[in-house]
Design a protein around this motif. Structure first.
Motif, short mmCIF file in Angstrom:
data_model
loop_
_atom_site.label_atom_id
_atom_site.label_comp_id
_atom_site.label_asym_id
_atom_site.label_seq_id
_atom_site.Cartn_x
_atom_site.Cartn_y
_atom_site.Cartn_z
N PRO A 98 0.76 -1.33 -0.13
CA PRO A 98 0.08 0.05 0.25
C PRO A 98 0.93 1.22 -0.09
N THR A 99 0.33 2.11 -0.61
CA THR A 99 1.01 3.59 -0.61
C THR A 99 0.70 4.34 0.65
N LYS A 100 -0.89 3.97 0.84
CA LYS A 100 -1.28 4.44 2.03
C LYS A 100 -2.40 3.79 2.62
N GLY A 101 -2.72 3.69 3.90
CA GLY A 101 -4.02 2.72 4.50
C GLY A 101 -3.16 1.42 4.85
N SER A 102 -4.01 0.35 4.74
CA SER A 102 -3.66 -0.84 5.40
C SER A 102 -4.63 -1.98 4.88
N VAL A 103 -3.96 -3.18 4.88
CA VAL A 103 -4.77 -4.57 4.25
C VAL A 103 -4.34 -5.66 5.37
N GLU A 104 -5.13 -5.98 6.23
CA GLU A 104 -5.00 -7.22 6.92
C GLU A 104 -5.69 -8.26 6.46
N VAL A 105 -5.08 -9.61 6.33
CA VAL A 105 -5.29 -10.71 5.83
C VAL A 105 -5.05 -11.80 6.91
N TRP A 106 -6.11 -12.50 7.23
CA TRP A 106 -5.85 -13.64 8.36
C TRP A 106 -5.95 -14.95 7.29
N GLY A 107 -5.06 -15.72 7.60
CA GLY A 107 -4.66 -16.94 6.80
C GLY A 107 -3.87 -17.06 5.51
N GLN A 108 -3.59 -18.04 5.00
CA GLN A 108 -2.56 -18.26 3.78
C GLN A 108 -3.40 -17.79 2.52
#
Length: 273
Positions: A98-108
């Motif tokens: 990300p350039t800004k902000g966020s990504v959350e991922v739970w798992g593969q």
């Protein structure tokens, strides 16, 4: 196959207390730089002996996108070419930052974003199946156990043991799709895969997708086939020029997208869009 237990809605809880999410995207911006050949003027061409000039352009691919995906969700992503769909998938899978902000991922995540990326054309389809499994994090023993099953699932017959440089694009895509869907991922991300192969294989691929939907923590499908989005997904988002235009049930999102596209183009079909 036992149905997935119903997960209570936890949207009223603070983010740090929620356990029902597979993916959270918060105020996501993604910019990247790309270069292209800029045509010189006649004077510049004469001075530079006709050589082109490389120009760099910054692309704002995603602009402030936010959404949440609960465990058990099959999410469709639609939009016109260049809308930012594939950029979003690549960011969620960790390929882009990300350039800004966020990504959350739970798992593969098991990604089928660019068909056959990482394959060696000089190796056979079977050998590339093994490479794909190893790249997905499986042990050599686990990959070898599944290799024959995956090879048979492609329905390529003797071609599976021939170099992939001899494959048609459809055969190449079959191997890629087969590897991705047999890795038992927590989160499956597929970009334009259901157009692979003939009608029989597309039906088989759709059935496999439905099976994965019941097992995986979440599934994401980018497709111009709006019928596939409505059939295989229970949520959908529409992206236009990097902005999130609408999120909701597939029927509602597809209808809004079609109304928008038909307002721009008076005569069109689902396949054209």
């Amino acid at each position: 196959m036992e149905p997935r237990p119903e997960i209570p809605d936890q949207s009223h809880l603070p983010p740090e207390q929620r356990t029902d999410l597979a993916v959270r995207v918060n105020d996501l911006y993604v910019n990247y730089r790309t270069s292209f050949e800029k045509k010189p003027t006649l004077r510049q061409a004469l001075m530079r002996f006709g050589r082109g000039q490389r120009a760099v352009r910054e692309v704002e691919a995603l602009k402030g996108i936010s959404f949440e995906v609960r465990t058990g969700t099959s999410m469709g992503i639609i939009g016109a070419n260049g809308a930012g769909k594939s950029t979003l998938m690549r960011t969620m899978s960790g390929i882009l930052s990300p350039t800004k902000g966020s990504v959350e991922v739970w798992g593969q995540a098991s990604t089928l974003l660019a068909l056959g990326v990482g394959f060696n054309n000089n190796l056979s389809g079977r050998e590339n199946i093994i490479l794909g499994g190893l790249a997905a994090g499986l042990s050599r023993e686990e990959v070898e156990e599944r290799a024959n099953e995956i090879a048979e699932w492609t329905e390529l017959g003797d071609f599976i043991d021939m170099p992939m440089r001899s494959y048609s694009s459809g055969m190449f895509s079959r191997v890629s799709f087969s590897v991705a869907v047999h890795m038992e991922p927590d989160i499956l991300m597929i970009d334009e895969a259901l157009s692979t192969g003939d009608a029989h294989f597309r039906e088989k691929a759709s059935a496999k997708m439905a099976e994965l939907r019941s097992k995986a923590r979440a599934m994401f499908l980018v497709s111009h086939g709006l019928g596939s989005i409505k059939e295989l997904c229970d949520e959908a988002i529409w992206i236009d020029k990097g902005h999130l235009k609408k999120a909701g049930k597939p029927d509602e999102v597809v209808e809004a997208y079609l109304d928008f596209m038909q307002a721009k183009r008076s005569a069109t079909t689902l396949e054209d869009i």
